[in-house]
Scaffold this active site. Structure first.
Site, PDB file in Angstrom:
ATOM      1  N   CYS A 212     -27.650   0.384  44.643  1.00 42.66           N
ATOM      2  CA  CYS A 212     -26.296   0.403  45.205  1.00 42.66           C
ATOM      3  C   CYS A 212     -26.321   0.961  46.617  1.00 42.66           C
ATOM      4  CB  CYS A 212     -25.361   1.217  44.319  1.00 42.66           C
ATOM      5  SG  CYS A 212     -25.913   2.907  44.071  1.00 42.66           S
TER       6      CYS A 212
ATOM      7  N   GLU B 260     -18.038   3.892  40.032  1.00 41.90           N
ATOM      8  CA  GLU B 260     -19.152   3.941  40.994  1.00 41.90           C
ATOM      9  C   GLU B 260     -19.583   2.503  41.212  1.00 41.90           C
ATOM     10  OE1 GLU B 260     -20.386   6.630  42.441  1.00 41.90           O
ATOM     11  OE2 GLU B 260     -19.385   8.193  41.285  1.00 41.90           O
TER      12      GLU B 260
END
Ligand code: NAD
Length: 508
Positions: A265, A231
């Site tokens: 993110c 991720e």
């Protein structure tokens, strides 16, 4: 010893003991024993521990929030709503869905294998190494750990060395909630410890962090064929069409760019606005940006940066944009930013160009660059014009158009008339495409990635043989006749039945 520093005060809060590199292997040995006992428990029983953890956390909201606030510098309301609550929500989601996600999944059997039963079952992988970052240090560590545990695994967690207080907190929470010893081991340390843990061959690696580190981990994992989920970073676009609710879009862009000081993110890192509404959108966003309150009280909106190293990237990207013609509409010039302060005032940039660093590289700070576009085609091209593909947000009152645009953006997640949303719904998978990652978690898949997927077919075992087994003598022609009818356009069932009888005769 790792030093836990409060970014808002610069003061050391605590020293936390690091795990020695030489101890990496021992952690897996201890985990192996704990995993066997844990995996023997029915899923329902594992979920009792989860419930205990949820109730424990819910009873300690004030102290959890205080620790996260001190460890990261994020405002308390943000720590609570965007780091603690997602964990509670996820535990509840697991309590509701884990049993069904891990149960045998019956599947249809094709005609060729008539009479047999087909299903998939899920088997724990063993010990999962979870390496997590500092920006949402609680949820990005606990959600994968809990998903791995639900699947019957043990977990070794290496939290970020930048937020060791949260790592300690996680260790204590699992202990206090009554989880068996060594089922979750928190290994505090830096990059070198992460490397050592990867080299000791866990059964699976779940990594959240930068693209750069993800590539290093993937390279090492490939050498030992260790499966991974990565991720990684993003450069998320927010696209505003002229028919959008501009007030709502402007508020969303400000929150999407500046929440957690942009250290998300899924941060809004690029804003594209249709030319006819560009001036009014910029005006709205500017007003909202300058009205944000910065500090560490309960009524402040923007906290500090968490990792001092990130400030350098922000300065560099902003300076590059300004040197190449961008204009500052809010915030400080890089040279005006206080040298030793962890606070960065939210920065608004216009007159940016698509090839600038600020539009191409992950900034991970409180910066919103805005650029106009003319057509839908151009908006899609601009949105797709980076190496990343984590999340996107499209704004229009024409939902058909918005969803059409979403369909054309190469991204793992997207929202229409909202921002940074899908990660908050545990029923949806979350993961990035392109350089934003490999694989996904959350949703049903979020537990299953931590399991081997085993396909099983069961025959009652009464027949003496199968038609595809030896001998082949005399079977080729009737095989062809049978398969032509089954799979072709000319259906001659009479001939097929005859062919089948011939095959059966030769199968005796
Ligand atoms: P990072 O890659 O520097 O570090 C992440 C973790 O990896 C830390 O625990 C670190 O100690 C460890 N690590 C570093 N080098 C290692 C190595 N060689 N081997 C093993 N472990 C190693 O990232 P960061 O600065 O902590 O976090 C910020 C990054 O994380 C940003 O790029 C952000 O976009 C990304 N991120 C992604 C998601 C997502 O879900 N896609 C979520 C949050 C953050």
């Amino acid at each position: 010893m790792l030093k836990a520093i409060n970014p808002a005060t610069g003061k050391q809060i605590k020293e936390i003991e690091e795990v020695q590199l030489s101890q990496a292997g021992e952690l897996y040995q201890k985990a192996e024993q704990a995993q066997k006992l844990w995996n023997a428990k029915p899923v329902k029983e594992r979920l009792e521990y989860f419930k205990a953890l949820r109730l424990l956390m819910a009873s300690k909201l004030e102290s959890l929030t205080t620790i996260l606030h001190a460890d990261t510098g994020k405002p308390k309301p943000e720590a609570l709503a965007t780091d603690i609550v997602p964990v509670l929500d996820f535990i509840q989601h697991l309590e509701k869905t884990a049993e069904s996600a891990l149960s045998k999944q019956n599947k249809p059997t094709t005609m060729m294998f008539w009479g047999k039963k087909s299903y998939i079952e899920y088997m724990a992988r063993g010990t999962i190494l979870i390496i997590s970052p500092w920006n949402y240090p609680l949820q990005l560590a606990m959600v994968p750990v809990l998903s791995a545990l639900a699947g019957g695994n043990a977990a070794v967690l290496k939290p970020s060395e930048v937020t060791p207080l949260t790592g300690k907190l996680i260790e204590l929470l699992f202990k206090e909630a009554g989880f068996p010893p060594h089922l979750v081991q928190v290994a505090q340390g830096g990059k070198e410890l992460g490397e050592a843990l990867v080299k000791e061959k866990p059964d699976y690696i779940f990594f959240t962090g930068s693209v750069k580190t993800g590539k290093v981990i993937q390279e090492q994992a490939a050498k030992d064929l260790i499966p991974t989920t990565l991720e990684l970073g993003g450069k998320d676009p927010l696209i505003v069409f002229e028919d959008a609710n501009l007030d709502r879009a402007a508020k969303a862009a400000v929150w999407g760019s500046f929440t957690n000081s942009g250290q998300v993110c899924m941060s809004t890192e690029r804003v594209y606005v249709q030319r006819s509404v560009y001036p009014s959108f910029v005006r709205k966003v500017q007003e909202l940006t300058v009205s944000l309150k910065q500090g560490s009280s309960l009524n402040d909106d923007i906290g500090t940066m968490t990792d001092p190293r990130q400030i350098q990237t922000v300065r560099e990207h902003v300076a590059d944009a300004l040197n190449n013609g961008a204009k500052l509409m809010a915030g400080n010039l890089p040279e005006e930013m206080e040298e030793d302060s962890m606070y960065i005032r939210p920065i608004l940039l216009i007159d940016v160009k698509q090839d600038m660093k600020i539009m191409q590289e992950e900034t991970f700070g409180p910066v919103m660059p805005i650029m106009p576009f003319d057509t839908e085609e151009e908006a899609v091209e601009l949105a797709n014009g980076t190496i990343y593909g984590l999340n996107a947000s499209v704004w229009s009152s024409d939902l058909e158009r918005a969803e059409r645009v979403v369909s054309r953006i190469v991204t793992g997640n997207a929202s229409v008339n909202d921002v940074m949303l899908t990660v908050m719904n545990p029923n949806l998978p979350f993961g990035g495409v392109k350089q934003s990652g490999i694989g996904s978690y959350h949703g049903e898949n979020g537990i299953r990635i931590f399991c081997h997927e085993k396909s099983v077919m069961t025959d009652p075992g009464k027949k003496g043989t199968e038609i595809q087994w030896f001998p082949y003598r005399g079977k080729y022609k009737p095989f062809k006749a049978l398969f032509q009818t089954v799979y072709g356009t000319e259906k001659n069932w009479k001939q097929a039945a005859q062919a089948f009888r011939t095959i059966m005769k030769h199968s005796k």
